[in-house]
Scaffold this motif. Structure first.
Motif, short mmCIF file in Angstrom:
data_model
loop_
_atom_site.label_atom_id
_atom_site.label_comp_id
_atom_site.label_asym_id
_atom_site.label_seq_id
_atom_site.Cartn_x
_atom_site.Cartn_y
_atom_site.Cartn_z
N VAL A 74 99.03 41.24 -44.35
CA VAL A 74 100.00 41.53 -45.42
C VAL A 74 100.48 42.96 -45.22
O VAL A 74 99.69 43.89 -45.17
CB VAL A 74 99.36 41.38 -46.81
CG1 VAL A 74 100.37 41.72 -47.91
CG2 VAL A 74 98.82 39.97 -47.00
N VAL A 75 101.80 43.10 -45.07
CA VAL A 75 102.39 44.41 -44.81
C VAL A 75 103.14 44.87 -46.06
O VAL A 75 104.05 44.19 -46.53
CB VAL A 75 103.35 44.36 -43.60
CG1 VAL A 75 103.91 45.74 -43.31
CG2 VAL A 75 102.62 43.80 -42.37
N ALA A 111 105.98 40.44 -51.08
CA ALA A 111 106.63 39.36 -51.83
C ALA A 111 106.09 38.00 -51.41
O ALA A 111 105.87 37.12 -52.25
CB ALA A 111 108.15 39.41 -51.64
N ASP A 112 105.86 37.81 -50.10
CA ASP A 112 105.26 36.56 -49.62
C ASP A 112 103.88 36.35 -50.24
O ASP A 112 103.52 35.24 -50.62
CB ASP A 112 105.11 36.57 -48.09
CG ASP A 112 106.41 36.57 -47.33
OD1 ASP A 112 107.43 36.09 -47.87
OD2 ASP A 112 106.40 37.05 -46.17
N ALA A 130 110.09 43.90 -44.62
CA ALA A 130 110.77 42.62 -44.83
C ALA A 130 110.80 41.74 -43.58
O ALA A 130 111.44 40.71 -43.58
CB ALA A 130 112.21 42.87 -45.31
N GLY A 131 110.11 42.14 -42.53
CA GLY A 131 110.13 41.37 -41.29
C GLY A 131 108.95 40.43 -41.16
O GLY A 131 108.23 40.18 -42.12
N HIS A 132 108.77 39.92 -39.94
CA HIS A 132 107.64 39.03 -39.67
C HIS A 132 106.96 39.37 -38.36
O HIS A 132 106.10 38.63 -37.91
CB HIS A 132 108.09 37.57 -39.70
CG HIS A 132 108.47 37.12 -41.07
ND1 HIS A 132 107.54 36.83 -42.04
CD2 HIS A 132 109.67 36.95 -41.64
CE1 HIS A 132 108.15 36.50 -43.16
NE2 HIS A 132 109.45 36.55 -42.94
N ASP A 133 107.36 40.48 -37.75
CA ASP A 133 106.74 40.91 -36.50
C ASP A 133 105.98 42.20 -36.78
O ASP A 133 106.59 43.21 -37.15
CB ASP A 133 107.81 41.15 -35.43
CG ASP A 133 107.22 41.47 -34.07
OD1 ASP A 133 105.99 41.71 -33.97
OD2 ASP A 133 107.98 41.49 -33.09
N PRO A 134 104.66 42.19 -36.63
CA PRO A 134 103.90 43.41 -36.92
C PRO A 134 104.29 44.58 -36.04
O PRO A 134 104.11 45.74 -36.42
CB PRO A 134 102.44 43.00 -36.68
CG PRO A 134 102.52 41.81 -35.79
CD PRO A 134 103.81 41.12 -36.13
N ALA A 135 104.89 44.32 -34.89
CA ALA A 135 105.32 45.40 -34.01
C ALA A 135 106.46 46.22 -34.63
O ALA A 135 106.71 47.34 -34.22
CB ALA A 135 105.76 44.84 -32.66
#
Length: 95
Positions: free
Chosen positions: A37-38, A74-75, A43-48
């Motif tokens: 969880v970031v 938010a997710d 707002a992305g989906h790539d931890p990089a």
């Protein structure tokens, strides 16, 4: 489940909320981690795309084939609401 970045709630509250739904919370990303969880408005989906040590470690594990789902705050809120409402999620990977 591992958290990185600032959340709008206290980290301890987030840990307790996900633990109440059956997730295992860890302080660091390991080969057992399946969700990251970031916070900080990510707002992305790539931890990089997020600059923390935990995000970098998750990106390394993903590059090795580890399946780590990246969630925004938010997710997480949506997931917790769904879990509390239904009690079951179709695919829940905790680690």
């Amino acid at each position: 489940m591992v958290f990185t970045g600032a959340l709008s709630i206290r980290r301890r509250e987030a840990w307790e909320a996900v633990a109440a739904c059956g997730a295992v919370v860890d302080k660091g990303v390991t080969k057992r981690t399946t969700m990251l969880v970031v916070g900080d408005g990510f707002a992305g989906h790539d931890p990089a795309d997020f600059c923390t040590g935990k995000a970098a470690k998750a990106a390394q594990w993903r590059a090795k084939g580890q399946r780590i789902e990246v969630l925004t705050e938010a997710d997480l809120v949506d997931l917790l609401a769904e879990t509390r409402t239904s009690g079951v999620r179709a695919v829940v990977a905790v680690g």
